[in-house]
Design a protein around this motif. Structure first.
Motif, PDB file in Angstrom:
ATOM      1  N   GLN A 188      37.717   4.066  17.977  1.00 20.86           N
ATOM      2  CA  GLN A 188      36.388   3.550  19.114  1.00 20.86           C
ATOM      3  C   GLN A 188      36.180   2.487  19.026  1.00 20.86           C
ATOM      4  O   GLN A 188      35.771   2.109  19.186  1.00 20.86           O
ATOM      5  N   TYR A 189      35.552   2.659  17.456  1.00 23.82           N
ATOM      6  CA  TYR A 189      34.470   1.327  17.250  1.00 23.82           C
ATOM      7  C   TYR A 189      34.983   0.301  16.978  1.00 23.82           C
ATOM      8  O   TYR A 189      34.871  -0.445  17.316  1.00 23.82           O
ATOM      9  N   GLY A 190      36.324   0.890  16.507  1.00 24.57           N
ATOM     10  CA  GLY A 190      37.523  -0.415  15.628  1.00 24.57           C
ATOM     11  C   GLY A 190      37.935  -0.971  17.759  1.00 24.57           C
ATOM     12  O   GLY A 190      38.166  -2.455  17.600  1.00 24.57           O
ATOM     13  N   LYS A 191      38.218  -0.766  18.635  1.00 23.41           N
ATOM     14  CA  LYS A 191      38.560  -0.633  19.593  1.00 23.41           C
ATOM     15  C   LYS A 191      37.697  -1.772  20.628  1.00 23.41           C
ATOM     16  O   LYS A 191      36.889  -2.913  21.073  1.00 23.41           O
ATOM     17  N   HIS A 192      36.107  -0.922  20.841  1.00 24.13           N
ATOM     18  CA  HIS A 192      34.938  -1.424  21.765  1.00 24.13           C
ATOM     19  C   HIS A 192      34.405  -2.405  21.225  1.00 24.13           C
ATOM     20  O   HIS A 192      34.420  -3.405  21.379  1.00 24.13           O
ATOM     21  N   MET A 193      34.453  -2.730  19.854  1.00 20.86           N
ATOM     22  CA  MET A 193      33.601  -3.870  19.237  1.00 20.86           C
ATOM     23  C   MET A 193      34.548  -5.291  19.107  1.00 20.86           C
ATOM     24  O   MET A 193      34.189  -5.784  19.099  1.00 20.86           O
ATOM     25  N   SER A 194      35.845  -4.667  18.837  1.00 24.46           N
ATOM     26  CA  SER A 194      36.710  -6.088  19.441  1.00 24.46           C
ATOM     27  C   SER A 194      36.916  -5.984  20.638  1.00 24.46           C
ATOM     28  O   SER A 194      37.175  -7.624  21.184  1.00 24.46           O
ATOM     29  N   MET A 195      37.162  -5.850  21.681  1.00 25.66           N
ATOM     30  CA  MET A 195      36.606  -5.858  22.709  1.00 25.66           C
ATOM     31  C   MET A 195      35.684  -6.530  23.547  1.00 25.66           C
ATOM     32  O   MET A 195      35.314  -7.551  24.453  1.00 25.66           O
ATOM     33  N   SER A 196      34.646  -6.746  22.753  1.00 27.11           N
ATOM     34  CA  SER A 196      33.370  -6.511  22.989  1.00 27.11           C
ATOM     35  C   SER A 196      33.187  -8.293  22.334  1.00 27.11           C
ATOM     36  O   SER A 196      32.798  -9.191  23.104  1.00 27.11           O
TER      37      SER A 196
ATOM     38  N   ALA B  24      31.125   1.414  21.069  1.00 27.08           N
ATOM     39  CA  ALA B  24      31.819   1.057  19.875  1.00 27.08           C
ATOM     40  C   ALA B  24      30.119   1.883  19.309  1.00 27.08           C
ATOM     41  O   ALA B  24      30.132   2.566  17.825  1.00 27.08           O
ATOM     42  N   LEU B  25      28.275   1.775  19.512  1.00 28.15           N
ATOM     43  CA  LEU B  25      27.900   2.243  19.379  1.00 28.15           C
ATOM     44  C   LEU B  25      27.698   3.228  19.182  1.00 28.15           C
ATOM     45  O   LEU B  25      27.444   4.542  18.223  1.00 28.15           O
ATOM     46  N   ALA B  26      27.900   3.754  20.062  1.00 29.91           N
ATOM     47  CA  ALA B  26      28.174   5.481  20.557  1.00 29.91           C
ATOM     48  C   ALA B  26      29.266   5.946  19.865  1.00 29.91           C
ATOM     49  O   ALA B  26      28.291   6.972  18.761  1.00 29.91           O
ATOM     50  N   ALA B  27      30.360   5.152  19.106  1.00 25.70           N
ATOM     51  CA  ALA B  27      31.223   6.178  17.797  1.00 25.70           C
ATOM     52  C   ALA B  27      30.729   6.141  16.460  1.00 25.70           C
ATOM     53  O   ALA B  27      30.793   6.686  15.722  1.00 25.70           O
ATOM     54  N   LEU B  28      29.621   4.960  16.070  1.00 25.93           N
ATOM     55  CA  LEU B  28      28.963   5.026  15.053  1.00 25.93           C
ATOM     56  C   LEU B  28      28.161   6.463  14.529  1.00 25.93           C
ATOM     57  O   LEU B  28      27.753   6.591  13.784  1.00 25.93           O
ATOM     58  N   GLU B  29      27.389   6.678  16.088  1.00 24.52           N
ATOM     59  CA  GLU B  29      26.791   8.057  15.430  1.00 24.52           C
ATOM     60  C   GLU B  29      27.277   9.427  14.727  1.00 24.52           C
ATOM     61  O   GLU B  29      26.411  10.215  14.130  1.00 24.52           O
ATOM     62  N   ARG B  30      28.427   8.881  14.405  1.00 29.43           N
ATOM     63  CA  ARG B  30      29.098  10.181  14.219  1.00 29.43           C
ATOM     64  C   ARG B  30      29.527   9.864  12.596  1.00 29.43           C
ATOM     65  O   ARG B  30      30.168  10.805  11.935  1.00 29.43           O
TER      66      ARG B  30
END
Length: 351
Positions: free
Chosen positions: A234-242, A324-330
């Motif tokens: 999820q981080y990789g997906k949403h960061m690269s979309m941003s 992406a930031l939400a995924a990092l919380e884990r």
């Protein structure tokens, strides 16, 4: 952006801008480089790609490998892999470093392949036909060479799930580039008849899938749980979309540039503008501007700025950044996690 990447590179132990150096300095690619010099004086895109490997400091072509290394370090070793911690350097397994290099090689191979020109659309000012044909052959061969090296290294990781993930990412890339280049009619050559949801699907395939699946594969190499693997994806997906949305927005938000920056009519702000205006009204405006004025882009750029397309694209960029930031919380707090967050902040800030 450059400062964020520079600080992140210190955390993973070495500058990832030299990650593909081993491959780039091989005898085979040295020979290719000598052949590419024959294209000097033409407008073949392979030259720009080659220059980018050497001079590109702003966009950081090696960003994908850096993210794979950072997320590997942020996750750390899993309880299932404690016996292999002697294989770690700076908190990253050697297999994860190999994966980061493989990711970069695949990305670079597709960059080179994108530099193939349509011979039928060439103008006399682009260069001699035989040189442009030669450039196409070099783009195919050198791209294939990089991809073959990546696949060989991938097999050496000896992890079936990782091979499956990265192979599917290569398939996604091919499919995404096919969508980018398929034109059903002359009118659609101006702008595709797609909404923002379809745009996001296509961008995931051509820009996000490789990074998302590489981040997941890095977690698999360290034997992390399915939940951690999904968070990395999820981080990789949403960061690269941003990152893609940030790139699409640059022609519309840069304040310092007095010149009009060329933009794609299939970029996010243009697609969103089309959704607000309606397909027919937008096509009518494009046709009117095209017939009336040679400075087509400047007038269309002003039209998009005056509408809701730009603000909506900024909101969408920040939305993906927040996911992406939400995924990092884990992941546990660490320098690496902070660096991953800073990368998101760098692509979601606008003047």
């Amino acid at each position: 952006w450059s400062q964020v990447v520079s600080e992140a590179e210190k955390i993973v132990g070495y500058p990832t801008s030299f990650m593909s150096l081993r491959c780039l300095l091989s005898d085979e690619l040295s020979n290719i480089a000598m052949q590419v010099r024959k294209l000097v004086g033409t407008k073949h895109p392979l030259l720009d790609t080659a220059r980018g490997f050497v001079y590109d400091s702003r966009n950081n072509l090696q960003m994908r490998g850096l993210v794979v290394l950072l997320i590997s370090k942020a996750a750390g070793p899993s309880t299932a892999e404690l016996s292999f911690q002697h294989d770690m350097v700076s908190g990253i397994y050697s297999s994860q470093r190999s994966l980061a290099e493989i990711t970069e090689l695949i990305h670079t191979a597709f960059l080179v392949h994108r530099g193939i020109v349509n011979i039928g659309e060439l103008k006399s000012c682009d260069g001699p036909l035989k040189d442009m044909q030669f450039g196409n052959k070099m783009a195919v061969l050198s791209g294939d060479f990089l991809l073959a090296n990546a696949c060989t290294s991938l097999a050496q990781l000896q992890n079936t799930k990782v091979v499956e993930l990265i192979s599917s990412a290569i398939g996604d890339l091919v499919q995404g580039i096919y969508y980018e280049n398929s034109k059903s009619s002359e009118e659609n050559c101006l702008t595709d008849d797609i909404g923002i949801s379809r745009w996001k699907e296509q961008v995931f395939l051509s820009h996000s899938a490789l990074l998302a699946k590489s981040c997941q594969a890095a977690m698999e190499l360290a034997k992390h749980s399915a939940e951690i693997q999904d968070m990395a994806f999820q981080y990789g997906k949403h960061m690269s979309m941003s990152h893609k949305l940030h790139s699409d927005l640059q022609p519309f938000v840069r304040e310092s540039s007095s010149d009009t920056i060329a933009f794609s009519l299939n970029s996010a702000p243009a697609i969103l503008h089309q959704e607000f205006r309606g397909r027919e009204a937008w096509l009518k405006q494009i046709r009117e501007v095209k017939h009336r004025c040679p400075c087509v882009f400047q007038q269309l750029q002003e039209a998009i700025k005056a509408g809701k397309g730009v603000t909506s694209a900024i909101d969408l960029c920040r939305c993906h950044g927040n996911r992406a930031l939400a995924a990092l919380e884990r992941f546990p707090p660490s320098e690496a996690r902070d660096a991953l967050a800073n990368i998101v902040y760098a692509v979601t800030r606008f003047p």
